[in-house]
Enzyme design. Structure first.
Site, PDB file in Angstrom:
ATOM      1  CG  ASP A  95      -6.644  -2.080  -4.336  1.00  0.00           C
ATOM      2  OD1 ASP A  95      -6.875  -0.984  -3.226  1.00  0.00           O
ATOM      3  OD2 ASP A  95      -5.279  -2.855  -3.907  1.00  0.00           O
ATOM      4  CG  HIS A  98      -6.050  -1.618  -0.062  1.00  0.00           C
ATOM      5  ND1 HIS A  98      -5.178  -1.165  -1.108  1.00  0.00           N
ATOM      6  CD2 HIS A  98      -5.396  -1.459   0.493  1.00  0.00           C
ATOM      7  CE1 HIS A  98      -4.306  -0.196  -1.080  1.00  0.00           C
ATOM      8  NE2 HIS A  98      -4.346  -0.764  -0.043  1.00  0.00           N
ATOM      9  CB  SER A 156      -0.865   0.515   1.198  1.00  0.00           C
ATOM     10  OG  SER A 156      -2.210   0.657   0.873  1.00  0.00           O
TER      11      SER A 156
END
Length: 307
Positions: free
Chosen positions: A251, A281, A153
């Site tokens: 995501d 995600h 991320s």
């Protein structure tokens, strides 16, 4: 493919987020409360908290040694958390899994967080630890070969930016970059990528939450037009290290990761993009206990070993 049923089950059981502005301290405390005690964590040969002495100050690190061999390749791991969440503890299980699966010594970076620390403090810490790891390789038991950088991320944002800083500095020791569902374009205009619309709601990370969650970072001087903030905006990607980019089907950030992989290939970089079906995600952090998602660590191993 629909969202994995186990992921859907977990998401359905989550409480609604609290009303009002985000409270970094409360969110951090909530994350830390979920960390299992050391006795319940994945066993690793040795785990040591240490301090990286960098050109811009001391940075806390946690070092994971996979076995008793006298020397190892190194992997510098950068945790996610929208630049204001996450810690050595909350992402300890990822670092342990990377060490166990890859056989590399993992150096996890406890970089400075927003909003208490303005841009580029966190990025400077991450880059400094990579340079420290290479410079102090003998002390770490580095075999002088593999020096990978990995992040999930926002940690993937930093990992991509670190490789760019290294290239611009003429520092050529980084051998690989591994980006798990990276945030590579902090311009959250929903017209930019189809995945921001297709995966806008119902999959964990929601498109409407991107701006408020990243505001702590952006309000501290991180300009989305700056390639060190949005690595996909870098004009020249040639000469960057080989990349593995792992994306998730559901995501909002999926398309920017996949576009970045395509742009790396166009620039002559050896880049692999691997989309995980049914995932949202954060699946490496939250759902790697599912065999089909633990495979991300196995894929990382194979990538780093050149398979």
């Amino acid at each position: 493919m629909a969202l994995h049923p186990k992921i859907a089950e977990v998401l359905a059981a989550l409480p609604a987020p609290p009303d009002g502005p985000l409270d970094p301290a409360a969110l951090r405390a909530g994350e830390e409360a979920q960390v299992p005690p050391p006795a319940e964590r994945l066993p690793v040969h040795a785990v040591e908290d240490a301090t990286a002495r960098t050109a811009h100050g001391d940075v806390p690190v946690r070092i994971y040694t996979p076995d008793a061999a006298p020397a190892h390749g190194l992997l510098v791991y950068i945790h996610g958390g929208a630049f204001f969440l996450g810690s050595l503890n909350t992402h300890d299980h990822i670092a342990r899994s990377l060490a166990r699966e890859t056989g590399l010594k993992v150096v996890s970076v406890g970089y400075r967080l927003a909003p208490e620390n303005a841009f580029p403090a966190g990025l400077t810490d991450c880059y400094g630890v990579v340079r420290w790891a290479a410079g102090d390789g003998a002390g770490l038991g580095w075999d002088g070969a593999t020096l990978a950088v990995a992040g999930d991320s926002s940690g993937g944002t930093y990992a991509a930016a670190v490789t760019a800083l290294a290239r611009d500095d003429g520092f050529d020791r980084i051998t690989h970059q591994v980006l798990y569902y990276p945030s590579l374009d902090l311009d959250f205009d929903t017209g930019r990528y189809a995945s921001l619309r297709e995966n806008a709601a119902g999959y964990g990370l929601e498109t409407a939450g991107l701006a408020p969650f990243n505001a702590f970072y952006l309000d501290g001087g991180a300009d989305p037009a700056d390639p060190l903030v949005s690595p996909i905006k870098r004009a020249d990607l040639a000469g960057l290290p080989p990349a593995l980019i792992v994306t998730a089907e559901h995501d909002p950030l999926r398309d920017e990761g996949e576009l970045y992989g395509a742009r790396l290939k166009e620039a002559g970089v050896d880049a692999t993009v691997s989309r995980y079906a049914g995932a949202g995600h954060g699946f490496v952090q939250h759902f790697s206990w599912l065999p089909e998602y633990h495979r991300a660590f196995e894929e990382t191993r194979d990538f780093l070993k050149g398979r």
